[in-house]
Motif scaffolding. Sequence first.
Motif, PDB file in Angstrom:
ATOM      1  N   LEU A 285      31.095  70.853  33.943  1.00 25.95           N
ATOM      2  CA  LEU A 285      30.270  69.340  34.381  1.00 25.95           C
ATOM      3  C   LEU A 285      30.765  69.157  35.823  1.00 25.95           C
ATOM      4  O   LEU A 285      29.980  68.465  36.823  1.00 25.95           O
ATOM      5  N   ARG A 287      31.020  71.059  38.322  1.00 31.64           N
ATOM      6  CA  ARG A 287      30.751  71.997  38.923  1.00 31.64           C
ATOM      7  C   ARG A 287      28.826  71.368  39.377  1.00 31.64           C
ATOM      8  O   ARG A 287      28.852  71.210  40.405  1.00 31.64           O
ATOM      9  N   TYR A 288      28.566  70.780  38.272  1.00 31.63           N
ATOM     10  CA  TYR A 288      26.743  70.603  37.584  1.00 31.63           C
ATOM     11  C   TYR A 288      26.553  69.340  37.795  1.00 31.63           C
ATOM     12  O   TYR A 288      25.484  69.068  38.593  1.00 31.63           O
ATOM     13  N   ASN A 289      27.799  68.487  38.058  1.00 31.93           N
ATOM     14  CA  ASN A 289      27.487  67.143  38.303  1.00 31.93           C
ATOM     15  C   ASN A 289      27.790  66.907  40.014  1.00 31.93           C
ATOM     16  O   ASN A 289      27.605  65.307  40.108  1.00 31.93           O
TER      17      ASN A 289
END
Lengths: 438, 803
Positions: A285, A287-289
């Motif tokens: 979460l 990383r990809y947010n």
Amino acid sequence: MSTFTRDPIWLRAIRGAGWGDQSIFNAVKVMNAAWLTLFASLALTLIGIYSIDLAEGSVRESAGSPMAAEALKQIVFLIIGLMACVVIALPHYKVVGLFSVLMYLVGLGLLIFLMLPGVPSWLVTPRNGAKAWINLGVADFQPSEVMKIAFVLLVARYMRYRSAHRQLKGLIVPGIIAAIPVGLITLQPDLGTASLFVPALFAMLIAAGARLRHLTLIVLCAAMAAPAAYPLLRPHQKARIVGIVKQFQGDESGSHGINYQSTRAQTLIGAGQVTGISEPEARALVRYNSLPEDHNDMVFAVVVDRFGLLGGIVMLVLYGMWIGGALLVAASCRDPLGRMIAVGIPAFIAAQVIINVGMNLGMLPIIGITLPFVSYGGSSLLTCWVMTGLIVNVALHRPRPPYRASFEYADDDGSQSSMQPTRPYGRSAGFSGRAVTR
Amino acid sequence: MFHRRLVLLMLVVCAGFLGLLVRMSWMTIVDGAASREVAESRLIKRTWLPTTRGRVLDRTGRVLAYDQASYDVAIGYSVLSGDWASRRARRYAGRAHKDQWDLYSTQERDAIVENYRRIYQKHVDASMRTIAAYTGVGLDELLGRRDAIVDKTERQHRSIIGARVRNKVDERERLGFSVTDEDLAKYVKNSSSKIKEQTVTHAVVEGVSDEVGFELMRMVTREVPAMSYVEGGEKALEEMIPLFPGMEITDNTRRVYPFESESVILDRSSFPLPLRSDSTVRVHVEDLGSLVLGRVRDRVYKEDADRRRVALSADESLRVASMTEDGVDRGRYSDHDRVGHTGIEAAMEHSLRGLRGVRTEHLQTRGVSEIQPSSGKDVRLTLDMALQARVRAVLDPMVGMTRVQPWHDNADMPLGTELDAAVVVLEVATGEILAMVSTPVAPRDGDWARLGLKTDEAVERFKNERFPYVNRAIAKPYQPGSVAKALVLTGASKLGKYEQGERILATGHLYPDKPNMLRSWIFKKYQELGYTHFTQLGRHPDGTDALMVSSNVFFFTLGQRLEASGIEEVYSMFGIGTPIDLGIGMSWKGSTGVFDGEGGTLPISPEDAIQMGIGQGPITWTPLHAVDAYSTIARGGIEITPRLIQRGGMPEVSNIGLPGWAVRMTLDGLYEVVNNAKDGTGNHVTYDTILDPVFNVEGIDVWGKTGTATSSPLVIDPDGDGPMEARVVRKGDHSWYVSLVGVGGTPEYAIAVVVDYGGSGARVSGAINNQVVHALVSEGYLPGQDTAAMKTASSGTQRGGAP
């Protein structure tokens, strides 16, 4: 009959209290409240290392190392910080206080140096638009961090035997002592760090007995003058204020622009819910947010995302423990210099925590403040541990009686202070220690 | 006091922490689930795979609309120019050498960056080779295109910088200041901001097939380790980079209408006498069927999404087919999607649209799942586009039949004026519409110059006066005039207001004491002589006679007998007032009664009923209603709802219960109209002394009825400020001719022709109706020979066909 043992100067410099043949070890045993501060410092730093590793995990994976490079560096900074804590804790704080003026002037000098034109960029490299770091080769050094400590020491030393601050005009000198570094730091520009000095000054003045109505008057005047200062802000600073106002109004149009960082942080905080999520999911979460400064200013969001509301509460409890411990040290300290130090230092910490966590929660504009002990950064962590060392120092070095009465005034209604001039030895009004017998 | 102050400070801190705690609790407890959903949605990367819009076909299988799939491979300018490689290299160098970076000199830093830049550039070069291989474009050519794009953009940039600097210099000099070299350098620096072309993607390969496009689209989001491009001795890069940096696959699919324009050859030997000749004429028609097919647009409006939501909630099967497992609509609208705007494209949007495929990557688990795109469904129309083209060609003003001609006897319109018209051809047995033409038509491509309109004012005037966006066949209300008499006769018979064999006195005018009111046309024409239909026929007319000679008094009488309720019921039984939903949008449902301005109608008065007996007064319908009503009569009272779209299944059928004798009588009357040379009003047109038959198709039986419907003039108020300056642009009677044609005494096709303000039914609409019959022969619907084709073949000229 107790005997007075004259310790060697170097030992006296270290031990200070030195009652009889009491050793440092015994002195450490009676530190009491400072243990809270120490424990909280260590716990927060370890949480910080874990969170930094979680936030930078993707880099770790691709590099094939057991831990993210920033987390490893933070461990190194922790070790250095612990050593610095010990080093600063040993000499009596009065000895440290002797250097307060020098430190303050050196700090001012460094702050001025940062702004000098012609300074090579390899020495002072602008980061995020601010000239706030000096490159020492092995590490970057932030003069404003040193300035915080120097400021507390100088104000503490200035006010330790004075009562002028009980009058309105007596607030001028402490104000000037604060205003100079605040102004210089604001010009870097680093509005976030500059904003910490004011709460610290106020805390010290309140603890020192300044009349509350005087301070309230000053706050009101500042509040009325604040709108006039708005045009002086830089465009990005104004944009951040506009952004936070938009958020309060429920306007999400800035969520991909000026409020991007705050919005992402709030999303991650909310996503942690009550008990948090698993580590792999938390890593994914975060990383990809695409949370900016996830290992730095916004690390609180990473902690709450991982550990949920409970984790956030633990963090606040640890900070409360740190601050409470420091204030307990202040309470148990009889010496005015020690008291001021033990109030000014936690004031910085408290202000920094409230502003940083407020930023993460979307209650305050993003102004680039790190979270003490937790955020990645050598200067920041080192300074925090030096501050811890100072608290430990005050706790370790309890003054021997007789004590000077420090900041003990009858009341706040402007009636004659009951403070009496004191003499180095002998009884005096407000004396609360045993008489010394020679 | 000190301790009290400490307590105060601690309380302040606690208050601050409490505020943070409250906010944090709200966010995690109240908003937590929603935040978790938002955060987790970012773990899923969806790549939508485009689909193909369904085709539109005519009844014979000709493709009338289809998607010509085409994709462009575009690459970001920063990648093309090499800037991407440099920036990535510098960024990576700064991170990889973070601790010593500030100690390096500029030259040392540049050297390090250059090492990394080479690696990134190699990766870009490799991706270009891959693109060349996939698209079949030679690598040299691809690189040449790249260089051309960069060169052109840089020239543009320099030119713009130059212009900006010049402006600044001019301004400074205008203010009286001199410009130094230092100023100039500053201006150049400040004017060097990027232009748009340096921030967008540029197509390097255009028109790749959908197969290649889809394949590249699947790879757009892939990342690869940069170190895979390291070659001997260079430091490996510890990061993932896109497989195709900066690449986008842009959908350049076009909607093509192959039969949009056609070339038709007409045999002029069957034309009305003044236009007749032995030669053929080639007519090029444009925007064929555009009002029916409609068009698509590239802009999505909120209403489109709303309509989609309604359709999904109403149609379970559509919803099941459209939704992914996590509830995302594969057919949802995105920016720049193509949407059906008008006609069939809009009406059948949900069928034609298709469903996108979706490639879902779960970033955390690296799992990938893919749903293939589903092409849109084809829509088959009942129209025959070749027939449609012929009918459209007949209506072209250059042919002459839709221009005011001297023999039209049209005193209301100037000679040569272009007339607007509509034609509908319906197959009696099935209710299927074979052709539906309305003129004029707005150009689909917006090129009004094709119609000779070269200025905006001319275009505006054309739109206001000629209504090119209105499909007259189904959407414009007309008064039927005398063509409605067939309905009144059969309807009155059914309702018992007319007995079999009954003859009604042909007195020339309805009211014995009012010879100037409610008169027959023959009495009106020869009033001084007291000529009536009785005089003409030698008998008082029955139903057949009344139709043959179009006796107004006869039908006034029926209207009088039917009264308001009866006449309304007659028209209602033939579908007037009931919408005929062809599925292509707005249509006029027909009406009886005067509108009251509040959406309803006023009661029909007895005088109205009388007028409605001859198709005048408060009655409106469309050419579609006309063919439908005549077909119903031809079927003996069996009504089949007209259809334009073949949906499979049985059509809607009902029996309105017309007496058999009434149907026979009416058909006989209609037959006499066309075939009785002496008395039939639709039999011939007299040119001076020559009697030219309206219909000249051999071997084909024709039943028909003329109509000259009185109508209100068309008044235009150009500046919209009221009637004071209004201008009458059109006036006169609408010309009608409705026919049934077939062989062996069986009506097979119904044809309705109406010409706005054309005047005489036989002279104007009749000639067109005849040409439609010839078109049916040419296209094989009726027996006979395509004389145009024969003549063309014999002269060695190529027959017209699709371009």
